[in-house]
Design an enzyme around this catalytic site. Sequence first.
Site, short mmCIF file in Angstrom:
data_model
loop_
_atom_site.label_atom_id
_atom_site.label_comp_id
_atom_site.label_asym_id
_atom_site.label_seq_id
_atom_site.Cartn_x
_atom_site.Cartn_y
_atom_site.Cartn_z
N GLU A 164 0.86 -1.19 0.00
CA GLU A 164 0.00 0.00 0.00
C GLU A 164 0.89 1.23 0.00
O GLU A 164 1.83 1.31 0.78
CB GLU A 164 -0.88 -0.01 1.27
CG GLU A 164 -1.67 1.27 1.48
CD GLU A 164 -2.48 1.27 2.79
OE1 GLU A 164 -2.74 0.18 3.36
OE2 GLU A 164 -2.84 2.36 3.24
N GLU A 182 -2.77 11.86 2.29
CA GLU A 182 -3.56 11.33 3.41
C GLU A 182 -3.37 12.19 4.65
O GLU A 182 -2.28 12.67 4.93
CB GLU A 182 -3.15 9.88 3.74
CG GLU A 182 -4.09 9.24 4.75
CD GLU A 182 -3.71 7.80 5.11
OE1 GLU A 182 -2.52 7.44 4.96
OE2 GLU A 182 -4.59 7.04 5.53
#
Length: 318
Positions: free
Chosen positions: A135, A140
């Site tokens: 990932e 974010e």
Amino acid sequence: MRSSLASVLVASLLVSSALAGTWNINASFVGEDFLSSWTHEDIADPTDGRVNYVDQATALADNLTFVSSDTLIMRCDDTTVLSADGPGRNSVRLKSNSQWNYHVVIFNVRHMPQGCATWPAAWETNDSDWPGAGEVDVIEGVNDVTPNTISLHVGSTCTMPDSRDESGTPDSNNCDVDTDDNSGCNVANPTNDSYGPDFNAAGGGWYAMERTADEVKVWFWSRSDSSVPSDAATGASTIDTDNWGQPVAYFPNTDCALDDVFSANNIIFDLTLCGSWAGISSVYSAAGCPDTCVDYVNNNPSAFTDAYWDVAGVYVYA
Ligand SMILES: *[C@@H]1O[C@H](CO)[C@@H](O)[C@H](O)[C@H]1NC(C)=O
Ligand SMILES: *[C@@H]1O[C@H](CO)[C@@H](O)[C@H](O)[C@H]1NC(C)=O
Ligand SMILES: *[C@@H]1O[C@H](CO)[C@@H](O)[C@H](O)[C@H]1NC(C)=O
Ligand SMILES: *[C@@H]1O[C@H](CO)[C@@H](O)[C@H](O)[C@H]1NC(C)=O
């Protein structure tokens, strides 16, 4: 024989080093492409957010997803007061139908979701093989706290050296999901215009991520940053990342077999609310947010008016 083999090797080394950072366009996604080539994932949020991810028909009918010739808007519902024992706030999670292994992805984003309780992300994984496929979180953060955080999360032993050639600030250097409560290995952007309200006030910008067997690199240029490379800014047919300068985040394969811990990934945009990061009560209150996260989401739809992505385009090079 020996000398001709040597000259062939030298020639091929010269070619590969000259082309090391050169990539060709594989796919570009603008406006309608996000309806035809991406999927609205109406799944239960794996991070336990106070959201209800809806399918494409619902998202379009409720105008949570909107496309025009040069724009993708994705947002959560900002009109409904929720029942405390009912489902979470309607929101959108959009995944590319294609997957890529070694590649560069450029996100040209004008606006990202902001507000208390928000946890937006532009990221990659294969969600039927997590964490085995790896990932990469490119954009974010939570609750409007700046700057942006760039992270890797992988399924086995993988660490990053303390000192790397990057402009960001490393936090954790352990990328294994089984350590430190899956904090991942992280790098914080050097400037606040990388995330949330400050990113939006600047008109957003460009994030680019390059993944090879040797490294993962992420660059960021704010909208009016004159150093943005023209190939990155325009979605050119060919790009050369060797000309892009020092990345914000650099994750080399020196103490991590990147080839073993990553495989082909989808690209995902989502917007969750509260859940296992934004909703941790100490995290939520440290950001200066009111009430409890879930009560705030349930009772204050108008607080989510600016909780939207406005994406100019996504460009993939392979
Ligand atoms: C849907 O959202 C878009 C983008 O925010 C907006 O321009 C449009 O007016 C909205 N449509 C309706 C019917 O509300
Ligand atoms: C684009 O990438 C896909 C997925 O990795 C690959 O199957 C395809 O061959 C590529 N197409 C081109 C034109 O490079
Ligand atoms: C994603 O993971 C699933 C489950 O392991 C696998 O079947 C699929 O091939 C993977 N996709 C890619 C592109 O590697
Ligand atoms: C960046 O934002 C953080 C909080 O989000 C704040 O503490 C810090 O002072 C800001 N830095 C600058 C240079 O404005």
